[in-house]
Design an enzyme around this catalytic site. Structure first.
Site, PDB file in Angstrom:
ATOM      1  N   ASN A  36      -6.402  -8.961   1.144  1.00  0.00           N
ATOM      2  CA  ASN A  36      -7.284  -9.602   2.017  1.00  0.00           C
ATOM      3  C   ASN A  36      -6.610 -10.036   3.254  1.00  0.00           C
ATOM      4  OD1 ASN A  36      -9.703 -10.341   0.776  1.00  0.00           O
ATOM      5  ND2 ASN A  36      -8.094 -11.360  -1.045  1.00  0.00           N
ATOM      6  N   GLU A  37      -6.816  -8.761   3.902  1.00  0.00           N
ATOM      7  CA  GLU A  37      -6.505  -8.357   5.867  1.00  0.00           C
ATOM      8  C   GLU A  37      -6.599  -9.630   6.493  1.00  0.00           C
ATOM      9  OE1 GLU A  37      -3.181  -7.217   5.158  1.00  0.00           O
ATOM     10  OE2 GLU A  37      -2.724  -5.577   3.966  1.00  0.00           O
ATOM     11  N   PRO A  38      -5.839  -9.295   7.339  1.00  0.00           N
ATOM     12  CA  PRO A  38      -6.298 -10.072   8.551  1.00  0.00           C
ATOM     13  C   PRO A  38      -7.948  -9.663   8.858  1.00  0.00           C
ATOM     14  CG  PRO A  38      -3.633  -9.689   8.468  1.00  0.00           C
ATOM     15  CD  PRO A  38      -4.259  -8.803   7.954  1.00  0.00           C
TER      16      PRO A  38
END
Ligand code: F6R
Length: 618
Positions: A157-159
């Site tokens: 879950n990237e930025p």
């Protein structure tokens, strides 16, 4: 030994070492599984991959083998998988999980769930929904294990991922891809996408353990634990979870206010180290030399207590001025001629990190030995191996040396390289050539510092000989080899890379092997000074430095020339550590000039450059 950190937004335990943290995590898993087993219930675990949970898996395997931990009722759900990715690909998380953990314990294959990266793109949405349903059908996740990426991701879950996101296909951040590039032998081979459980999925786990080890995680850990939750650091959403514990080693905790500026978060025990840290910090913060600090400076920066207990300001400034002045040492091994032994984990750490000091020691008449601990062969490009095979072939032709054997080897090597797939481990031939390239570079670099080849030892320690990024634990023979070297050379001083953050743990393993060997020979009455330098990635903090060796411009130039001898490592500086595009010689020069600048700002003598060292304390 561990302790809770006050004032963090997620309960946080800091351990002396990552191994201790991993043991603690294993204990939590063990307790839960045993409890559920005796109640006749399944335990649903959410699992992570990456370098962080390796120690946890090793310990669980040990508990299973040696202490009868029964995992037959455990159901697992892995966080993520690259996409697209075949399940048997050497880079797949599926394969990694089996090799690292599942093959060694009694979790039933039918209880193992890992997102399948081999499905068709059009089936992904339905697949992800099914994955979520399977988690629900299993009763939800009892305990989720997490690592944290340098982007602050949990799972992938990237930025920008929302608090309510669910299992889905995502695009990987460029930092994440760069961090993964070592394992893939080049960023261009890292997939752009992955399937991952969402933040919302993770937050539904009843209990969460998140771990981070190494200095390279310190910045993101600080943001996660001290800033308000927001979607630029998805791990920060765990602040709202009811039962999350963050497990850190000291290196990963290093940026937390409690360690950086403890006087801002509570009552401080003013030990000599703390006083040094505070006064140096203050001097740099207000931009005044140590001897110019005023009462007001202390009072305005939460340092009233220090002033009251150890003041006045003038005395504090003077004390630290004298203390820092005493670290400056143009004769690191004294003025008598001594034998010095420098350990270099990879073949270039010696010159990158302490090339100036090496030159100084040689010029001061000491006999300097360098022990290269590993071959460093995995960091050589294929095209270099190819070029050298070509070179030897042409060389042997010119000098009329054994045509038949030469051609055989050349074809064997070049045929292998021609058909090599990205990430495929090298053949033995290629590994040997790559080791040789680095060995000859190390000889050339040492010579540039004035150290002749007969004072170099190529140890080729066993723990490193896997031919892949993943390394074995220290081998007992590695330790005896090092102890043997101490007994043979009888050094008066040794230098060790005291790195806490090299990406693959090689420096850490080397340092631990050396420490074990030092302890061994000490029991036999042998004694010498142990100095730590920092490898290519970090530098000691100004207040930590115990010896600062002045390096003049001519020495910096020679040091750079020595670093240049490591031709195969050009363009590789950014390779393992991630996002820093500077090359090793640049980082090293900036670092040494930077340390001199800090000394200058503190109002100490002005040097061109300084190399910094700290004493090893057992
Ligand atoms: C792994 C995962 C990632 C990693 C993170 C840290 O399944 O989902 O979030 O936990 O990238 O990776 P390491 O531990 O290799 O630093």
């Amino acid at each position: 030994m561990s302790h809770y950190i006050p004032n963090t937004r997620i309960p946080t335990l800091v351990f002396d070492t990552s191994a201790n943290a991993a043991h603690h995590a294993a204990l939590i898993v063990e307790r839960l599984v045993r409890e559920h087993n005796s109640a006749g219930r399944a335990t649903v675990l959410g699992l992570a991959t990456g370098s962080t949970p390796v120690g946890l898996y090793r310990e669980l395997i040990r508990l299973h083998r040696e202490e009868g931990l029964d995992l037959s009722r455990v159901v697992t759900f892995n966080l993520d998988e690259y996409f697209p990715m075949a399940g048997d690909d050497s880079h797949s998380y599926r394969r990694w999980m089996f090799e690292t953990f599942f093959n060694h314990v009694n979790i039933r294959p039918e209880n193992i769930h890992i997102p399948d990266g081999s499905i068709k793109i059009e089936d992904v949405d339905a697949y992800c929904a099914k994955y979520e349903m399977e988690i629900r059908q299993a009763g939800g996740i009892d305990l989720q294990v997490l690592g944290i990426g340098r982007t602050g991701h949990i799972g992938f879950n990237e930025p920008g991922s929302t608090r309510t996101s669910r299992t889905r296909l995502v695009t990987l951040d460029s930092v994440t891809r760069r961090d993964a590039s070592a394992g893939f032998f080049g960023e261009e081979n890292v997939p752009h996408r992955a399937m991952t459980m969402g933040v919302g999925t993770i937050l539904e786990a009843r209990k969460v353990i998140i771990m981070a080890f190494g200095e390279h995680k310190a910045t993101i850990v600080q943001k996660t634990l001290e800033h308000e939750a927001n979607d630029s650091v998805t791990a920060s959403f765990l602040q709202a979870h009811r039962d999350t514990t963050f497990l850190l080693d000291q290196a990963a905790a290093g940026e937390l206010t409690l360690f950086r500026r403890p006087w801002e978060v509570g009552v401080v025990q003013w030990t000599p180290e703390r006083i040094r840290q505070a006064v140096i910090w203050l001097s740099l913060k207000v931009g005044k030399a140590l001897l110019k600090l005023s009462e007001e400076d202390f009072r305005e920066h939460h340092l009233y207590d220090l002033l009251r207990e150890h003041g006045p300001a003038e005395a504090l400034g003077e004390r630290i001025f004298l203390d820092r002045s005493a670290t400056i040492q143009p004769y690191p091994a004294g003025t008598k001629k001594e034998t010095i032994l420098v350990f270099s984990p990879h073949p270039d750490d010696d010159v990158i990190s302490m090339g100036g000091t090496l030159i100084r020691l040689v010029e001061q008449g000491h006999k300097v030995y360098v022990a290269y601990m590993t071959s460093g062969n995995i960091a050589v490009f294929d095209h270099d191996a190819w070029r050298f095979t070509d070179f030897v072939d042409a060389f042997n032709r010119i000098f009329e040396i054994d045509r038949e054997h030469t051609e055989n080897v050349k074809h064997r090597v070049q045929d292998f390289l021609k058909s090599k797939k990205p990430g495929q481990p090298d053949s033995d031939d290629v590994l040997k050539i790559k080791s040789l390239i680095r060995e000859t570079e190390a000889r050339a670099a040492a010579l540039a510092c004035g150290i002749p080849p007969d004072q170099l030892v190529f140890m080729n320690l066993r723990f490193y000989r896997t031919g892949t990024i993943a390394k074995n634990p220290i081998h007992p023979t590695d330790i005896t080899d090092i102890a043997g070297l101490f007994e043979k050379l009888r050094p008066s001083q040794i230098y060790v890379a005291g790195e806490l953050s090299d990406p693959h743990g090689t420096h850490r393993t080397c340092a631990e092997a050396i420490y074990a060997a030092v302890r061994q020979v000490r029991t036999r009455g042998q004694n010498f000074e142990v100095w730590l330098y920092r490898g290519a990635w970090e530098e000691w903090e100004p207040h930590e430095i115990e010896m600062a060796v002045p390096i003049n411009p001519e020495m910096i130039e020679r040091k750079k020339q020595a670093i240049f001898r490591h031709q195969s490592q050009k363009d590789r500086a950014m390779f393992p550590g991630g996002s820093d595009p500077r090359e090793f010689w640049q980082r090293s020069e900036e670092r040494n000039l930077g340390t001199a600048k800090v000394y200058d700002q503190l109002g100490l003598p002005e040097f061109y450059a300084l190399e910094a060292f700290v004493r090893w304390k057992d």
